[in-house]
Design a protein around this motif. Structure first.
Motif, PDB file in Angstrom:
ATOM      1  N   ASP A 254      30.681 101.134 144.972  1.00 48.42           N
ATOM      2  CA  ASP A 254      31.419 100.950 146.224  1.00 48.42           C
ATOM      3  C   ASP A 254      32.576  99.960 146.087  1.00 48.42           C
ATOM      4  O   ASP A 254      33.576 100.066 146.804  1.00 48.42           O
ATOM      5  N   CYS A 255      32.461  98.993 145.165  1.00 52.06           N
ATOM      6  CA  CYS A 255      33.520  97.979 145.046  1.00 52.06           C
ATOM      7  C   CYS A 255      34.828  98.574 144.544  1.00 52.06           C
ATOM      8  O   CYS A 255      35.881  97.944 144.665  1.00 52.06           O
ATOM      9  N   THR A 256      34.795  99.802 143.999  1.00 50.55           N
ATOM     10  CA  THR A 256      36.031 100.429 143.520  1.00 50.55           C
ATOM     11  C   THR A 256      36.667 101.326 144.579  1.00 50.55           C
ATOM     12  O   THR A 256      37.744 101.875 144.347  1.00 50.55           O
ATOM     13  N   GLY A 257      36.013 101.497 145.725  1.00 52.51           N
ATOM     14  CA  GLY A 257      36.603 102.282 146.806  1.00 52.51           C
ATOM     15  C   GLY A 257      35.773 103.475 147.226  1.00 52.51           C
ATOM     16  O   GLY A 257      34.716 103.761 146.666  1.00 52.51           O
ATOM     17  N   ARG A 258      36.256 104.167 148.224  1.00 57.30           N
ATOM     18  CA  ARG A 258      35.571 105.329 148.770  1.00 57.30           C
ATOM     19  C   ARG A 258      35.635 106.514 147.820  1.00 57.30           C
ATOM     20  O   ARG A 258      36.531 106.569 146.978  1.00 57.30           O
ATOM     21  N   PRO A 259      34.679 107.466 147.990  1.00 53.07           N
ATOM     22  CA  PRO A 259      33.607 107.525 148.990  1.00 53.07           C
ATOM     23  C   PRO A 259      32.456 106.595 148.625  1.00 53.07           C
ATOM     24  O   PRO A 259      32.120 106.433 147.454  1.00 53.07           O
ATOM     25  N   TYR A 260      31.843 105.994 149.653  1.00 54.60           N
ATOM     26  CA  TYR A 260      30.698 105.117 149.439  1.00 54.60           C
ATOM     27  C   TYR A 260      29.429 105.977 149.383  1.00 54.60           C
ATOM     28  O   TYR A 260      28.652 106.034 150.338  1.00 54.60           O
ATOM     29  N   GLN A 261      29.221 106.626 148.258  1.00 45.84           N
ATOM     30  CA  GLN A 261      28.083 107.528 148.112  1.00 45.84           C
ATOM     31  C   GLN A 261      27.340 107.225 146.821  1.00 45.84           C
ATOM     32  O   GLN A 261      27.939 106.829 145.811  1.00 45.84           O
ATOM     33  N   TYR A 262      26.021 107.460 146.844  1.00 43.54           N
ATOM     34  CA  TYR A 262      25.187 107.129 145.696  1.00 43.54           C
ATOM     35  C   TYR A 262      25.539 107.947 144.466  1.00 43.54           C
ATOM     36  O   TYR A 262      25.507 107.437 143.342  1.00 43.54           O
ATOM     37  N   ALA A 263      25.890 109.210 144.639  1.00 41.35           N
ATOM     38  CA  ALA A 263      26.234 110.059 143.504  1.00 41.35           C
ATOM     39  C   ALA A 263      27.479 109.526 142.798  1.00 41.35           C
ATOM     40  O   ALA A 263      27.544 109.492 141.565  1.00 41.35           O
ATOM     41  N   LYS A 264      28.441 109.115 143.576  1.00 43.99           N
ATOM     42  CA  LYS A 264      29.666 108.542 143.003  1.00 43.99           C
ATOM     43  C   LYS A 264      29.349 107.237 142.276  1.00 43.99           C
ATOM     44  O   LYS A 264      29.846 106.974 141.177  1.00 43.99           O
ATOM     45  N   ALA A 265      28.523 106.397 142.885  1.00 47.64           N
ATOM     46  CA  ALA A 265      28.164 105.118 142.279  1.00 47.64           C
ATOM     47  C   ALA A 265      27.433 105.309 140.951  1.00 47.64           C
ATOM     48  O   ALA A 265      27.717 104.625 139.964  1.00 47.64           O
ATOM     49  N   ALA A 266      26.489 106.256 140.927  1.00 47.87           N
ATOM     50  CA  ALA A 266      25.733 106.513 139.695  1.00 47.87           C
ATOM     51  C   ALA A 266      26.655 106.996 138.583  1.00 47.87           C
ATOM     52  O   ALA A 266      26.552 106.562 137.427  1.00 47.87           O
ATOM     53  N   GLY A 267      27.581 107.897 138.914  1.00 50.30           N
ATOM     54  CA  GLY A 267      28.505 108.412 137.914  1.00 50.30           C
ATOM     55  C   GLY A 267      29.412 107.328 137.363  1.00 50.30           C
ATOM     56  O   GLY A 267      29.620 107.231 136.144  1.00 50.30           O
ATOM     57  N   GLU A 268      29.944 106.481 138.248  1.00 46.67           N
ATOM     58  CA  GLU A 268      30.835 105.418 137.796  1.00 46.67           C
ATOM     59  C   GLU A 268      30.090 104.383 136.967  1.00 46.67           C
ATOM     60  O   GLU A 268      30.643 103.850 135.991  1.00 46.67           O
ATOM     61  N   GLY A 269      28.847 104.087 137.333  1.00 43.55           N
ATOM     62  CA  GLY A 269      28.061 103.143 136.542  1.00 43.55           C
ATOM     63  C   GLY A 269      27.842 103.656 135.134  1.00 43.55           C
ATOM     64  O   GLY A 269      27.934 102.905 134.149  1.00 43.55           O
ATOM     65  N   ASN A 270      27.575 104.954 135.015  1.00 41.52           N
ATOM     66  CA  ASN A 270      27.387 105.581 133.708  1.00 41.52           C
ATOM     67  C   ASN A 270      28.671 105.510 132.882  1.00 41.52           C
ATOM     68  O   ASN A 270      28.660 105.149 131.699  1.00 41.52           O
TER      69      ASN A 270
END
Length: 286
Positions: A254-270
């Protein structure tokens, strides 16, 4: 010296930690052992691949189990500052701990409580986020303690013992009573004002003269946490590999911007964790 420190234990942080573990890196995951409170509060999660209509608490519990199965501990520390050194980073926490790492992945989420006008401008000039770091500077003085969660009441109590006068401003229900020299004000402040340093905390019906303001909150603006970090509209500016303008520092979730979604967060963390591995490999070859 760690290979990497992941700051934040939400979905992006967990994803990054799992990938670092799979790649055999020496890393530290800093955050709450209970993981993200935001995840637990979700009523239903409908758009995460492989999960069908689970509750937030079920999802959180699954993440906790996965970390346990992978033998990845969560170090219960809240980071108050990330400092770029010569080819590495130094991280300071509210408990006074210092950690060193070659790389950092920020997964701090977004602030649930927006900054009070004047808050960011007076950081280091009367505004602090760390009671144990800066509390001794206000021994016998008048301070305001703006607290966003009962989780931080122990910090407010620590400040109460040091200060001469405390204005306690809890932004949640059923706050504790600190003691006789603490005046409780149950309303949100409008702004922080001053000259070279903080001079007063302003409400809609009064102005409180103070020497300092402590903002005790779940997360701190990335720009405040990391000096020199480029942000845009409150979010960290990243490239496709999740790198930032600071060499060796990456960000995800979420700190990198929208969308604030778990799928996006998991992908970016990876992606961030893989980028860390590539960065470390390149540094060792150089």
């Amino acid at each position: 010296m760690y290979d990497c420190i992941v700051v934040g234990s939400g979905v992006a942080g967990v994803s990054a930690a799992l990938t670092l573990k799979a790649n055999g890196k020496d890393f530290l995951l800093l955050g709450s052992p209970e993981l993200s409170g935001k995840v637990a509060r979700a009523e239903r999660i409908l758009n995460y691949p492989g999960l069908s209509a689970v509750t937030g608490e079920e999802f959180r519990a699954a993440l906790v189990r996965q970390l346990k199965d992978m033998e990845i501990p969560v170090t219960d520390e809240r980071v108050t500052g990330v400092y770029a050194m010569n080819g590495s980073f130094s991280l300071l926490t509210e408990s006074g701990q210092a950690f060193e790492s070659r790389t950092v992945i920020l997964t701090t989420g977004v602030e649930a409580v927006k900054p009070v006008p004047g808050e960011t401008e007076f950081v280091g000039r009367g505004v602090s986020y760390c009671a144990t770091c800066d509390g001794f500077l206000y021994k016998g003085k008048t301070i305001a303690v703006v607290c966003t969660s009962a989780r931080f009441e122990h910090e407010a109590e620590y400040l109460y013992k040091l200060a001469g006068k405390v204005y306690f401003v809890p932004l949640y229900k059923s706050p504790a009573d600190l003691g006789e020299k603490a005046e409780k004000i149950v309303k949100k402040p409008l702004r922080i004002e001053g000259g070279m340093r903080v001079e007063k905390l302003v409400f809609d019906d009064r102005e409180l003269p103070v020497d300092g303001v402590f903002m005790l909150k779940e997360s701190v603006s990335p720009a405040v946490l990391v000096g020199g970090l480029e942000t845009e509209e409150g979010h960290v500016r990243v490239h496709r590999d999740m790198s930032t303008n600071l060499k060796g520092l990456f960000a995800a979730g979420d700190c990198t911007g929208r969308p604030y979604q778990y799928a996006k967060a998991a992908g970016e963390g990876n992606v961030a964790a893989h980028s860390v591995c590539d960065f470390l490999a390149g540094a060792r070859k150089a």
